[in-house]
Design an enzyme around this catalytic site. Structure first.
Site, PDB file in Angstrom:
ATOM      1  N   LYS A 177      99.086 -18.148 -52.884  1.00 58.31           N
ATOM      2  CA  LYS A 177      99.645 -18.660 -54.130  1.00 58.31           C
ATOM      3  C   LYS A 177     101.044 -19.168 -53.910  1.00 58.31           C
ATOM      4  O   LYS A 177     101.710 -18.676 -52.993  1.00 58.31           O
ATOM      5  CB  LYS A 177      99.604 -17.596 -55.224  1.00 58.31           C
ATOM      6  CG  LYS A 177     100.640 -16.496 -55.096  1.00 58.31           C
ATOM      7  CD  LYS A 177     100.503 -15.483 -56.177  1.00 58.31           C
ATOM      8  CE  LYS A 177     101.714 -15.456 -57.058  1.00 58.31           C
ATOM      9  NZ  LYS A 177     101.770 -14.254 -57.872  1.00 58.31           N
TER      10      LYS A 177
ATOM     11  N   LYS B  93     102.425 -15.171 -50.494  1.00 53.61           N
ATOM     12  CA  LYS B  93     102.977 -15.461 -51.800  1.00 53.61           C
ATOM     13  C   LYS B  93     104.341 -16.070 -51.558  1.00 53.61           C
ATOM     14  O   LYS B  93     105.279 -15.377 -51.136  1.00 53.61           O
ATOM     15  CB  LYS B  93     103.092 -14.140 -52.542  1.00 53.61           C
ATOM     16  CG  LYS B  93     103.685 -14.240 -53.894  1.00 53.61           C
ATOM     17  CD  LYS B  93     103.510 -12.915 -54.599  1.00 53.61           C
ATOM     18  CE  LYS B  93     104.226 -12.900 -55.908  1.00 53.61           C
ATOM     19  NZ  LYS B  93     103.994 -11.641 -56.610  1.00 53.61           N
TER      20      LYS B  93
END
Ligand code: PBG
Length: 339
Positions: A261, A208
């Site tokens: 992500k 992330k």
């Protein structure tokens, strides 16, 4: 280059190329026949925001077209999704009140725990994934426990374990720790196993990046950090090797699936992870990516359906199995032949 070298034609006339890739693009049937990836509704996951209590679903201004559900509306909503062909939800909760510890996150009557029970009762087939983090629940907005000006890693992992157990107790199929604390997958796994939830899966937000693309989400959740930023725990966007190391650690700690992500800024990571790991891979098209596509489409910059399906296809091509996207409902409709 062999590709463009012309070869003599036997029977005169025209230029003869050995390789003409266009031959297999001549009709829709030929193109479908040789298409390398499939985009199907079965891969989709819709992020769903849920607030405690009753009342109607309310629009989220930073995510045009996306509503915040209430615990009272989420059951019907999950049935609707099911009939629309969206197989999975990723639940995010809003707290009644925030405190420095983020206690409501591990309460059995948090919006998420209540929503899990409601969805599982209304639509048992729906795959329920929960986000396991503290940022929406803490007054300081950080993803973990804060000690002085530092985010305390090991204390946070212990709390994330409690959050995961509360969600598993409510009936979540999959918990998704997103705080980017070291050892959080191992911590969550052992907390789940200790309490008898050895069948609850972990989808780890393994890579992330500290990203500008989470802005609309933080508006929706009121979870922007009150001081500092998330750079001491989220990944530096310059680093890919470190991202792969995070994935390796999470796989070794017992993650059942790995997520990257934001999605469009991590295509390289997906491609590299696909070669290295045999676990399912998820790509999360985050709030800023959604908002960007929506805004551009609203201005007539491109056709929304074509642009969105192209981004989702690119994620599949890079190696993603699962696609977490605020466009899940639209994509399911478009893929089913709807308008
Ligand atoms: C919680 C969390 C965030 C997102 C998913 N889980 C926010 C953040 O890290 O600030 C972002 C998702 C999105 O933008 O859609 N830590």
């Amino acid at each position: 280059m062999a590709r463009t070298r012309s070869v003599p034609e036997e029977s005169g006339g025209g230029r003869s190329l050995r390789a003409r890739p266009r031959r297999l693009r001549r009709s829709p049937a030929l193109r479908d026949w040789v298409a390398e990836v499939e985009l199907s509704a079965r891969h989709l996951v819709l992020p769903v925001f849920v607030r405690p209590g009753g009342g109607p679903a309310t629009p989220l201004p930073s995510l045009p077209g996306i509503d915040c559900q209430s615990v009272a509306t989420v059951a019907d909503f999950s049935r609707t999704l099911r009939t629309e062909g969206v197989p999975a939800v990723l639940l995010f909760g809003l707290p009644r009140r925030k405190d420095p510890q983020g206690r409501e996150a591990w309460s059995d009557d948090s919006a998420v725990a209540s929503a899990v029970r409601a969805v599982k009762r209304a639509s048992p087939e729906t795959i329920v994934v929960t986000d396991v983090c503290l940022c929406a629940y803490t007054t300081h907005g950080h993803c973990g426990a804060v000690d002085g000006a530092e985010v305390d890693n090991d204390g946070s992992v212990e709390r994330l374990g409690r959050v995961a157990v509360a969600h598993a107790r409510a009936g979540a199929d999959v918990v998704a720790p997103s705080a980017m604390m070291d050892g959080q997958v191992a911590g969550v796994r052992s907390a789940l196993d200790r309490d008898g939830f050895s069948s609850t899966s972990i989808l780890s937000y393994a890579t992330k990046h500290a990203s500008a693309f989470y802005g609309p989400f933080r508006d929706a959740e009121g979870s922007a950090p009150a001081f500092g930023d998330r750079a001491t725990y989220q990944l530096d966007p310059r680093n890919a090797r470190e991202a792969l190391r995070e994935m390796r650690l999470d796989a070794d700690e017992g993650a059942d699936a790995l997520m990257v992500k934001p999605a469009l800024t991590s295509l390289d990571l997906l491609a590299r992870a696909r070669r290295r790991f045999d676990l399912p891979l998820a790509a999360y098209q985050v709030s800023g990516e959604f908002a960007m596509l929506r805004a551009a489409a609203a201005q007539g910059i491109f056709d929304e359906r074509a642009a969105v399906l192209e981004t989702l296809t690119a994620l599949r091509r890079a190696g993603a199995d699962l696609l977490v996207t605020y466009y899940a409902r639209d994509a399911a409709r478009w893929l089913g032949g709807g308008p």
